[in-house]
Design an enzyme around this catalytic site. Structure first.
Site, PDB file in Angstrom:
ATOM      1  N   GLY A   1       0.702   9.086 -11.429  1.00 35.54           N
ATOM      2  CA  GLY A   1       0.235   9.609 -10.148  1.00 35.54           C
ATOM      3  C   GLY A   1       0.683  11.044  -9.913  1.00 35.54           C
ATOM      4  O   GLY A   1       0.534  11.914 -10.771  1.00 35.54           O
ATOM      5  N   TYR A   2       1.260  11.279  -8.750  1.00 33.24           N
ATOM      6  CA  TYR A   2       1.676  12.622  -8.343  1.00 33.24           C
ATOM      7  C   TYR A   2       3.119  12.928  -8.757  1.00 33.24           C
ATOM      8  O   TYR A   2       3.670  13.956  -8.349  1.00 33.24           O
ATOM      9  CB  TYR A   2       1.548  12.765  -6.824  1.00 33.24           C
ATOM     10  CG  TYR A   2       0.134  12.675  -6.282  1.00 33.24           C
ATOM     11  CD1 TYR A   2      -0.527  13.800  -5.799  1.00 33.24           C
ATOM     12  CD2 TYR A   2      -0.542  11.453  -6.221  1.00 33.24           C
ATOM     13  CE1 TYR A   2      -1.816  13.717  -5.275  1.00 33.24           C
ATOM     14  CE2 TYR A   2      -1.830  11.359  -5.702  1.00 33.24           C
ATOM     15  CZ  TYR A   2      -2.461  12.492  -5.237  1.00 33.24           C
ATOM     16  OH  TYR A   2      -3.737  12.405  -4.728  1.00 33.24           O
TER      17      TYR A   2
ATOM     18  N   ASP B   1       0.882  -1.161   0.000  1.00 39.76           N
ATOM     19  CA  ASP B   1       0.000   0.000   0.000  1.00 39.76           C
ATOM     20  C   ASP B   1       0.917   1.208   0.000  1.00 39.76           C
ATOM     21  O   ASP B   1       1.921   1.231   0.722  1.00 39.76           O
ATOM     22  CB  ASP B   1      -0.924   0.008   1.222  1.00 39.76           C
ATOM     23  CG  ASP B   1      -2.154   0.877   0.971  1.00 39.76           C
ATOM     24  OD1 ASP B   1      -2.769   0.725  -0.103  1.00 39.76           O
ATOM     25  OD2 ASP B   1      -2.491   1.705   1.828  1.00 39.76           O
ATOM     26  N   SER B   2       0.610   2.167  -0.833  1.00 39.62           N
ATOM     27  CA  SER B   2       1.514   3.298  -0.962  1.00 39.62           C
ATOM     28  C   SER B   2       0.743   4.567  -1.252  1.00 39.62           C
ATOM     29  O   SER B   2      -0.439   4.536  -1.614  1.00 39.62           O
ATOM     30  CB  SER B   2       2.549   3.029  -2.065  1.00 39.62           C
ATOM     31  OG  SER B   2       1.909   2.692  -3.278  1.00 39.62           O
TER      32      SER B   2
END
Length: 204
Positions: free
Chosen positions: A162-163, A75-76
């Protein structure tokens, strides 16, 4: 002491093909066969915890119980200091639109929240990855990797996901999205967690 992995098959509790291929490549030297959750027809369990390790444990233990195989999950996400650690476990949720994920929207949300608080620069943040290896007997081992850095606006770079376009890792002046994939993979939160996992469970 960390329990060593001594089986010949490891279940990766993910439906993400990229993560599966990455882990298969990393474990190739150890002669471990890697199988994915989709291959085993496993459903995706609901992630109900408010920590990365909690959600990773849910996924790993559910997969190990269902298959009788050791299972690895992760999980990240990203935590932003000035936002009290948000989005954290809700990193992907910030991108949900009802019609897929929109990370430009998520990054804009993060930037707008920082502006609303007049957060000072540098706007510190960390990418975090937690890996959990669970055995069918209920035992587990936890490995965490952190990539510290700061956020920039406007976003820069077209690589990554993603970011990545707003995140500059500590010691660099380019974003994750401006880096070559191999360069990012050497210093990313995921790479650091995987390195600990391999060293702890395979002696590698």
């Amino acid at each position: 002491m960390t329990r060593a992995f001594d089986g010949d098959t490891l279940l990766i509790a993910t439906h993400n093909k990229g993560k599966l291929e990455e882990m298969a490549h990393l474990l190739q030297p150890f002669g471990v066969k890697v199988v994915g959750a989709a291959e085993m027809n496993l459903p995706e369990p609901e992630e109900t915890e408010d920590t990365f390790v909690g959600n990773a444990r849910i996924k790993a233990h559910a997969a190990a119980r269902a298959t009788g195989l050791p299972a690895l999950s992760d999980d990240s996400g990203i935590t932003i200091d000035a936002l009290d650690g948000a989005p954290g476990v809700y990193t992907a949720d910030w991108a949900e639109t009802g019609n897929g994920r929109d990370f430009l929207m998520a990054m804009t949300r993060a930037h707008d929240a920082l502006e609303a608080k007049s957060a000072p620069h540098p706007r510190l943040a960390q990418f975090r990855c937690t890996l959990v290896l669970a055995w069918p007997d209920g035992h587990d081992e936890v490995f965490e990797g952190v990539a510290p850095g700061h956020l920039v606006w406007p976003i820069r770079g077209a690589a990554g996901f993603g970011y990545d376009p707003m995140f500059v890792p500590e010691g660099y002046d380019v974003t994750f999205a401006e880096m070559d994939r191999w360069e990012k993979n050497k210093i990313s939160h995921r790479a650091r967690a995987v390195e600990k996992f391999v060293k702890g469970c395979f002696g590698g």
